[in-house]
Design a protein around this motif. Structure first.
Motif, PDB file in Angstrom:
ATOM      1  N   ARG A   1       0.907  -1.189   0.045  1.00  0.00           N
ATOM      2  CA  ARG A   1       0.150  -0.194  -0.050  1.00  0.00           C
ATOM      3  C   ARG A   1       0.932   1.175  -0.036  1.00  0.00           C
ATOM      4  O   ARG A   1       0.363   2.337  -0.562  1.00  0.00           O
ATOM      5  CB  ARG A   1      -0.900  -0.134   1.277  1.00  0.00           C
ATOM      6  CG  ARG A   1      -2.111  -0.884   1.144  1.00  0.00           C
ATOM      7  CD  ARG A   1      -3.220  -0.740   2.307  1.00  0.00           C
ATOM      8  NE  ARG A   1      -4.119  -1.406   2.074  1.00  0.00           N
ATOM      9  CZ  ARG A   1      -4.738  -2.658   2.267  1.00  0.00           C
ATOM     10  NH1 ARG A   1      -3.585  -3.359   2.743  1.00  0.00           N
ATOM     11  NH2 ARG A   1      -5.709  -3.055   1.931  1.00  0.00           N
TER      12      ARG A   1
ATOM     13  N   LYS B   1      -5.841  -1.433   8.407  1.00  0.00           N
ATOM     14  CA  LYS B   1      -5.190  -1.551   7.184  1.00  0.00           C
ATOM     15  C   LYS B   1      -4.957  -0.168   6.765  1.00  0.00           C
ATOM     16  O   LYS B   1      -5.831   0.707   7.063  1.00  0.00           O
ATOM     17  CB  LYS B   1      -5.977  -2.142   6.154  1.00  0.00           C
ATOM     18  CG  LYS B   1      -6.411  -3.616   6.103  1.00  0.00           C
ATOM     19  CD  LYS B   1      -7.158  -3.949   5.102  1.00  0.00           C
ATOM     20  CE  LYS B   1      -7.463  -5.455   5.289  1.00  0.00           C
ATOM     21  NZ  LYS B   1      -8.268  -6.104   4.431  1.00  0.00           N
TER      22      LYS B   1
ATOM     23  N   HIS C   1      -4.594   2.626   1.218  1.00  0.00           N
ATOM     24  CA  HIS C   1      -3.604   3.271   0.541  1.00  0.00           C
ATOM     25  C   HIS C   1      -3.751   4.826   0.346  1.00  0.00           C
ATOM     26  O   HIS C   1      -3.024   5.514   0.304  1.00  0.00           O
ATOM     27  CB  HIS C   1      -3.480   2.739  -0.820  1.00  0.00           C
ATOM     28  CG  HIS C   1      -3.969   3.504  -1.944  1.00  0.00           C
ATOM     29  ND1 HIS C   1      -3.546   4.156  -2.677  1.00  0.00           N
ATOM     30  CD2 HIS C   1      -5.436   3.297  -2.298  1.00  0.00           C
ATOM     31  CE1 HIS C   1      -4.426   4.788  -3.653  1.00  0.00           C
ATOM     32  NE2 HIS C   1      -5.454   4.136  -3.405  1.00  0.00           N
TER      33      HIS C   1
ATOM     34  N   GLY D   1      -8.280   0.543  -3.750  1.00  0.00           N
ATOM     35  CA  GLY D   1      -7.557   1.657  -4.337  1.00  0.00           C
ATOM     36  C   GLY D   1      -6.154   0.939  -4.868  1.00  0.00           C
ATOM     37  O   GLY D   1      -5.852   1.196  -5.986  1.00  0.00           O
TER      38      GLY D   1
ATOM     39  N   GLN E   1     -19.924  -7.352  -2.790  1.00  0.00           N
ATOM     40  CA  GLN E   1     -18.470  -7.226  -3.361  1.00  0.00           C
ATOM     41  C   GLN E   1     -18.210  -8.571  -3.793  1.00  0.00           C
ATOM     42  O   GLN E   1     -18.537  -9.524  -2.968  1.00  0.00           O
ATOM     43  CB  GLN E   1     -17.554  -6.579  -2.496  1.00  0.00           C
ATOM     44  CG  GLN E   1     -16.309  -6.162  -2.855  1.00  0.00           C
ATOM     45  CD  GLN E   1     -15.297  -5.278  -2.034  1.00  0.00           C
ATOM     46  OE1 GLN E   1     -15.654  -5.168  -0.975  1.00  0.00           O
ATOM     47  NE2 GLN E   1     -14.231  -4.871  -2.773  1.00  0.00           N
TER      48      GLN E   1
ATOM     49  N   LYS F   1     -16.902 -10.993   8.384  1.00  0.00           N
ATOM     50  CA  LYS F   1     -15.940  -9.868   8.761  1.00  0.00           C
ATOM     51  C   LYS F   1     -16.574  -9.307   9.924  1.00  0.00           C
ATOM     52  O   LYS F   1     -17.857  -8.724   9.584  1.00  0.00           O
ATOM     53  CB  LYS F   1     -15.596  -8.761   7.717  1.00  0.00           C
ATOM     54  CG  LYS F   1     -14.973  -7.517   8.374  1.00  0.00           C
ATOM     55  CD  LYS F   1     -14.920  -6.354   7.332  1.00  0.00           C
ATOM     56  CE  LYS F   1     -14.129  -5.092   7.952  1.00  0.00           C
ATOM     57  NZ  LYS F   1     -13.874  -4.234   6.986  1.00  0.00           N
TER      58      LYS F   1
ATOM     59  N   ILE G   1     -12.547  -8.048   4.399  1.00  0.00           N
ATOM     60  CA  ILE G   1     -13.198  -8.584   3.157  1.00  0.00           C
ATOM     61  C   ILE G   1     -11.945  -8.814   2.021  1.00  0.00           C
ATOM     62  O   ILE G   1     -12.104  -9.951   1.537  1.00  0.00           O
ATOM     63  CB  ILE G   1     -14.009  -7.331   2.522  1.00  0.00           C
ATOM     64  CG1 ILE G   1     -15.283  -7.019   3.459  1.00  0.00           C
ATOM     65  CG2 ILE G   1     -14.421  -7.572   1.005  1.00  0.00           C
ATOM     66  CD1 ILE G   1     -16.229  -5.798   2.830  1.00  0.00           C
ATOM     67  N   GLU G   2     -11.051  -8.073   1.964  1.00  0.00           N
ATOM     68  CA  GLU G   2      -9.886  -8.372   1.221  1.00  0.00           C
ATOM     69  C   GLU G   2      -9.232  -9.299   2.126  1.00  0.00           C
ATOM     70  O   GLU G   2      -9.356  -9.334   3.191  1.00  0.00           O
ATOM     71  CB  GLU G   2      -9.179  -6.830   0.727  1.00  0.00           C
ATOM     72  CG  GLU G   2      -9.994  -6.052   0.007  1.00  0.00           C
ATOM     73  CD  GLU G   2     -10.326  -6.391  -1.461  1.00  0.00           C
ATOM     74  OE1 GLU G   2      -9.765  -7.492  -1.953  1.00  0.00           O
ATOM     75  OE2 GLU G   2     -11.164  -5.626  -2.137  1.00  0.00           O
TER      76      GLU G   2
HETATM   77  P1  XMP Z   1     -11.660  -4.734   4.067  1.00  0.00           P
HETATM   78  O1  XMP Z   1     -10.444  -5.546   3.267  1.00  0.00           O
HETATM   79  O2  XMP Z   1     -10.965  -3.713   5.082  1.00  0.00           O
HETATM   80  O3  XMP Z   1     -12.244  -3.728   2.985  1.00  0.00           O
HETATM   81  O4  XMP Z   1     -12.522  -5.246   4.924  1.00  0.00           O
HETATM   82  C1  XMP Z   1     -13.143  -2.813   3.238  1.00  0.00           C
HETATM   83  C2  XMP Z   1     -13.379  -2.171   1.942  1.00  0.00           C
HETATM   84  O5  XMP Z   1     -12.487  -1.120   1.668  1.00  0.00           O
HETATM   85  C3  XMP Z   1     -11.904  -1.748   0.359  1.00  0.00           C
HETATM   86  N1  XMP Z   1     -10.580  -1.616   0.640  1.00  0.00           N
HETATM   87  C4  XMP Z   1      -9.879  -0.625   0.175  1.00  0.00           C
HETATM   88  N2  XMP Z   1     -10.194   0.536  -0.349  1.00  0.00           N
HETATM   89  N3  XMP Z   1      -7.885   1.332  -0.459  1.00  0.00           N
HETATM   90  C5  XMP Z   1      -9.085   1.506  -0.780  1.00  0.00           C
HETATM   91  O6  XMP Z   1      -9.462   2.373  -1.387  1.00  0.00           O
HETATM   92  C6  XMP Z   1      -7.464   0.377   0.362  1.00  0.00           C
HETATM   93  O7  XMP Z   1      -6.294   0.056   0.622  1.00  0.00           O
HETATM   94  C7  XMP Z   1      -8.270  -0.945   0.737  1.00  0.00           C
HETATM   95  N4  XMP Z   1      -8.194  -2.217   1.329  1.00  0.00           N
HETATM   96  C8  XMP Z   1      -9.405  -2.456   1.397  1.00  0.00           C
HETATM   97  C9  XMP Z   1     -12.234  -3.111   0.184  1.00  0.00           C
HETATM   98  O8  XMP Z   1     -12.348  -3.699  -1.169  1.00  0.00           O
HETATM   99  C10 XMP Z   1     -13.577  -3.156   0.749  1.00  0.00           C
HETATM  100  O9  XMP Z   1     -14.377  -2.778  -0.098  1.00  0.00           O
END
Ligand code: XMP
Length: 315
Positions: free
Chosen positions: A100, A144, A147, A191, A235, A307, A312-313
């Motif tokens: 990131r 996280k 980014h 992102g 998603q 989650k 999610i990712e």
């Molecule tokens: P997670 O994986 O944290 O994702 O449950 C929640 C939502 O955010 C998206 N996602 C990101 N979007 N930059 C983004 O703009 C990132 O670094 C990033 N990491 C996760 C993910 O696809 C989900 O919709």
């Protein structure tokens, strides 16, 4: 109750107030940045340069999709192919947070080059509330560093403007519908793109594999939804695992990689439940992925984690 019309009026006024020269907007084609682009275009049309960066980690046929979508919105978009730079930057990078940071930094460098050409002093971004909350902006630990928040280089000289920073995904969707943005129903895309759907080093080769796997997963799920076989997930995508397993292709031993299929239901991405995809749909996804990429992939698994505890990712 969230009122999209009021939000748009206020956001446009605020953008006009905060921006007093040329600005660039990072348009990724996703719902957040598209909404931010339309708002900025309404607010400061003549002072705005809208840029889409092809990082090499975008979805299949994304540049064509982007060009058409912005054409339809009456917004001129500049497409920059920076894939070689991103591939180079991610060479040998395994750690998700490091990915990131590298990607965030590369984006900014590309934007700075474009900004320098147009003397822009402002960078408009479609950052939404969960992005900075999960990046440690609130009282929570960093989950996280999304980014577009945590990974901005300290020496960036452009001023950041984030018209969506106080709203959540479901509200962004309401704004998008109100603005008649065609992609309002499009699923979110992170992102950093496909780079964080490749566990391990995000090589150009791996990017090709995950791009194809994501395209097949999306297409099969969308077809199944159209045919009334399942509910549209919030998603849905694929993840490339660095795990190689033994299989058979014809009557020859194969030793290929593994693809995980992920699909979730959610409201605001803060929590999510895995989608109960019918087996016949999973079947089609699995068969198509392994048939299309015979030499590379010989196993497909389905992620049944909610989650929390998962995100999610996968990275
Ligand atoms: P997670 O994986 O944290 O994702 O449950 C929640 C939502 O955010 C998206 N996602 C990101 N979007 N930059 C983004 O703009 C990132 O670094 C990033 N990491 C996760 C993910 O696809 C989900 O919709």
């Amino acid at each position: 109750m969230f009122d999209p019309e009021k939000f748009v009026t206020e956001a446009v006024a605020e953008l006009q107030e905060n921006i007093s020269g040329m600005a660039i907007i990072a348009a990724s084609g996703g719902i957040d940045s598209t909404v931010a682009t339309v708002l900025a275009h309404r607010a400061i049309k003549g002072q705005l340069v809208s840029v889409y960066v092809d990082t090499g980690y975008m979805r299949k046929n994304e540049s064509e999709y982007i060009r058409k979508m912005f054409d339809d919105l009456g917004i001129e978009i500049r497409i920059v192919d920076a894939s070689a730079e991103f591939f180079e930057g991610l060479k040998g990078v395994i750690d998700p947070e490091e990915k990131r940071k590298v990607i965030g930094e590369k984006f900014i460098r590309v934007f700075e080059r474009v900004a320098a050409e147009s003397s822009a002093k402002y960078l408009v971004q479609g950052t939404i509330a969960p992005d900075w909350i999960e990046s440690g902006g609130g009282l929570r630990d960093v989950i996280k560093s999304h980014h577009n928040v945590g990974a901005l280089p300290a020496d960036m000289y452009m001023e950041l403007v984030e018209p969506l920073r106080d709203i959540y995904k479901d509200e962004v969707r309401k704004v998008a519908r109100y603005l008649k943005i065609a992609s309002a129903e499009r699923q979110p895309f992170p992102g950093p793109g496909l780079a964080i759907r490749i566990m391990g080093e995000a090589t150009p080769d791996a990017a090709e594999v995950i791009r194809e796997a994501c395209a097949i997963t999306e297409e099969e799920i969308e077809n199944a939804v159209t045919d009334g076989k399942m509910e549209m997930p919030w998603q849905y995508f694929a993840v490339l695992l660095p795990v190689r397993t033994v299989g058979v292709q014809g009557d020859v031993r194969a030793y290929g990689y593994t693809i995980a299929v992920r699909a979730v239901q959610s409201i605001d991405a803060m929590t999510a439940a895995y989608s109960k995809i019918p087996h016949e749909v999973l079947d089609r996804i699995s068969i198509r992925i392994t048939n299309t990429m015979k030499e590379k992939v010989n196993r497909v698994v389905f992620d049944i984690t909610n989650k929390p505890p998962g995100t999610i990712e996968w990275e």
